[in-house]
Enzyme design. Structure first.
Site, PDB file in Angstrom:
ATOM      1  N   HIS A  50      -5.510  -4.000  -1.622  1.00  0.00           N
ATOM      2  CA  HIS A  50      -5.365  -3.009  -2.692  1.00  0.00           C
ATOM      3  C   HIS A  50      -5.399  -3.646  -4.085  1.00  0.00           C
ATOM      4  O   HIS A  50      -5.141  -2.968  -5.079  1.00  0.00           O
ATOM      5  CB  HIS A  50      -4.062  -2.218  -2.533  1.00  0.00           C
ATOM      6  CG  HIS A  50      -4.126  -1.189  -1.451  1.00  0.00           C
ATOM      7  ND1 HIS A  50      -4.674   0.059  -1.633  1.00  0.00           N
ATOM      8  CD2 HIS A  50      -3.731  -1.226  -0.161  1.00  0.00           C
ATOM      9  CE1 HIS A  50      -4.605   0.754  -0.513  1.00  0.00           C
ATOM     10  NE2 HIS A  50      -4.031  -0.005   0.402  1.00  0.00           N
ATOM     11  N   SER A  61       0.800  -1.224   0.000  1.00  0.00           N
ATOM     12  CA  SER A  61       0.000   0.000   0.000  1.00  0.00           C
ATOM     13  C   SER A  61       0.833   1.274   0.000  1.00  0.00           C
ATOM     14  O   SER A  61       0.327   2.330  -0.347  1.00  0.00           O
ATOM     15  CB  SER A  61      -0.946  -0.002   1.194  1.00  0.00           C
ATOM     16  OG  SER A  61      -0.219  -0.172   2.392  1.00  0.00           O
ATOM     17  N   LYS A  82     -12.024  -0.360   0.331  1.00  0.00           N
ATOM     18  CA  LYS A  82     -11.220   0.319  -0.692  1.00  0.00           C
ATOM     19  C   LYS A  82     -12.000   0.351  -2.010  1.00  0.00           C
ATOM     20  O   LYS A  82     -12.913   1.141  -2.141  1.00  0.00           O
ATOM     21  CB  LYS A  82      -9.848  -0.332  -0.764  1.00  0.00           C
ATOM     22  CG  LYS A  82      -9.075   0.037   0.512  1.00  0.00           C
ATOM     23  CD  LYS A  82      -7.751  -0.596   0.715  1.00  0.00           C
ATOM     24  CE  LYS A  82      -7.155  -0.034   2.000  1.00  0.00           C
ATOM     25  NZ  LYS A  82      -6.369  -0.981   2.749  1.00  0.00           N
TER      26      LYS A  82
HETATM   27  C1  LIG Z   1      -6.172  -1.157   4.176  1.00  0.00           C
HETATM   28  C2  LIG Z   1      -5.564  -2.452   4.442  1.00  0.00           C
HETATM   29  C3  LIG Z   1      -6.067  -3.292   5.435  1.00  0.00           C
HETATM   30  C4  LIG Z   1      -7.145  -2.842   6.373  1.00  0.00           C
HETATM   31  O1  LIG Z   1      -8.389  -2.794   5.757  1.00  0.00           O
HETATM   32  P1  LIG Z   1      -9.615  -2.107   6.524  1.00  0.00           P
HETATM   33  O2  LIG Z   1     -10.802  -2.731   5.911  1.00  0.00           O
HETATM   34  O3  LIG Z   1      -9.501  -0.649   6.294  1.00  0.00           O
HETATM   35  O4  LIG Z   1      -9.469  -2.457   7.973  1.00  0.00           O
HETATM   36  C5  LIG Z   1      -5.509  -4.544   5.600  1.00  0.00           C
HETATM   37  N1  LIG Z   1      -4.491  -4.946   4.821  1.00  0.00           N
HETATM   38  C6  LIG Z   1      -3.969  -4.165   3.871  1.00  0.00           C
HETATM   39  C7  LIG Z   1      -2.845  -4.671   3.031  1.00  0.00           C
HETATM   40  C8  LIG Z   1      -4.474  -2.901   3.654  1.00  0.00           C
HETATM   41  O5  LIG Z   1      -3.950  -2.117   2.715  1.00  0.00           O
END
Ligand SMILES: *Cc1c(COP(=O)(O)O)cnc(C)c1O
Length: 394
Positions: free
Chosen positions: A210, A182, A241
């Site tokens: 992502h 990310s 996301k």
């Molecule tokens: C954003 C993210 C998460 C967390 O996701 P949420 O639904 O916002 O808790 C977990 N793992 C990765 C790799 C992320 O980028």
């Protein structure tokens, strides 16, 4: 007066001095290409709303309808108070979308990770983890109490080396990697990681937070991107996301899913996603399954914006995805860059330690299908202006 909390004041002061203090901006509009931030209309280059679904009329309508039928709250955890048919539908549909047999939803991607890792491995076991894995993976590994063996970022040879070093010293083995990282926007070589994991009969888990809605056919994710269907044991996903809502998912082998219903602690001890969230995710799936238009637009926008940034002379690091870091070095510079962008109508946050390593502070631009070409051009103008003003580019 007791001084027992004074250390917090000192620590906060240190963060401010180092340019690492988080100042959180206040948004008073729906998500989209433009936002009202601290009372001002700005272009949005911060959000993970890759496909613009967070405020898509069809998704919003589905949530509104679910509110009328189910109300707002889930009332208790699913194992005690039962589960709605919406949750069951969403899990079946997510499994189908991912091309796996089974899926289970969580309140967030973070919870999905801290549920799954301790359910799969314990004290006698070893976890092989990419050194740049997401914080929720790191916390999940710590909760598991397993031996944690970090391997060099995206390096299957070093993963193999780690297995050689650890030989015979563990019970079960779990290999975990982010799919798309990310902070840098690079993609794990999942095909090669799979080969190493298979060789050592290790459970393979990928966090596709992502990658969903971004990689693979119509946004089906990293497993589809590499054609590894049926070979990855556990896929973690988020619904916050590209899906534009909130929630998490674990998809893959039905045994893993059944086990998480029995042993996933955030499933057992925390209330579920709400019905409106769940209905919104179902609508997002409808849109993704109906057409690849939004995913295609996301990639068109990504190629255009990154190409133009590079032409301007910015360093966008290793990224091959819509995540676009602009490498600036020290955290105070990144913070100043972000402030100047904001003055010029662009909302793009600076990221510093501990989100990224020290000395690798950056602005991270998130491209979305919600951006029009004009939005991107306006953004590029602001980047060029600030970049020259601060001497980052010529
Ligand atoms: C954003 C993210 C998460 C967390 O996701 P949420 O639904 O916002 O808790 C977990 N793992 C990765 C790799 C992320 O980028």
């Amino acid at each position: 007066m007791s001084k027992k909390l004074n250390w917090i004041q000192d620590e906060l002061h240190n963060l401010q001095k180092a340019g690492l203090y988080n100042r959180i901006r206040t948004i008073s509009s729906a998500q989209g290409a433009r936002l009202i931030v601290d009372g001002k209309s700005v272009l949005n280059f911060c959000s993970n709303n890759y496909l613009g679904l967070a405020n898509h009329p069809q998704v919003v309508a589905a949530a509104a309808k679910a509110v009328e039928t189910f109300g707002v709250g889930p009332a208790a955890v699913r194992t005690i108070a039962g589960t709605t048919d919406l949750h069951m539908q969403l899990e079946a549909r997510l499994a189908k979308f991912k091309g796996v047999e089974s899926a289970i939803s969580f309140q967030s991607g973070f919870n999905a990770n801290i549920a799954t890792i301790p359910a799969l491995v314990g004290k006698e076991d070893a976890i092989f983890s990419d050194e740049l894995n997401h914080a929720s993976i790191i916390d999940g590994c710590r909760l598991a109490g397993s031996r944690i063996v970090r391997y060099t970022h995206c390096n299957p040879n070093d993963l193999e080396r780690a297995f050689q070093d650890e030989k015979e010293k563990y019970g079960r083995a779990l290999v975990i990697t982010d799919g798309v990282f990310s902070m840098d926007g690079d993609i794990a070589p999942l095909d090669e990681i799979y080969a190493v994991a298979k060789n050592h009969d290790a459970i393979l888990m990928v966090d596709d937070a992502h990658g969903e809605g971004v990689l693979g056919k119509g946004g089906r994710g990293i497993v589809d991107h590499f054609g590894l269907h049926g070979k990855v044991d556990v896929e973690i996903g988020t619904l916050s996301k590209a899906f534009g809502v909130v929630g998490g998912v674990v998809a893959g082998n039905p045994l893993v899913v059944e086990w998480l219903e029995q042993r996933g602690r955030p499933f057992l001890f925390s209330s579920a996603m709400t019905a409106p969230d769940t209905a919104a995710c179902l609508a997002a799936l409808d849109i993704l399954e109906a057409s690849t238009e939004l995913v295609d637009k996301l990639w068109d926008n990504t190629h255009y914006f990154k190409g133009e940034l590079r032409n301007l002379g910015f360093d966008t690091g290793q990224s091959v995805t819509p995540i676009t870091p602009i490498m600036l070095g020290e955290a105070p510079m990144a913070q100043q860059f972000s402030r100047e962008l904001f003055e010029n109508g662009v909302f793009a946050m600076a990221l510093g330690f501990p989100t990224v390593p020290r000395g690798k502070a950056r602005i991270r631009v998130m491209i979305s299908a919600a951006h029009s070409r004009q939005d991107l051009d306006e953004g590029l103008q602001a980047f060029a202006f600030v970049g020259k003003k601060l001497g980052v580019i010529q």
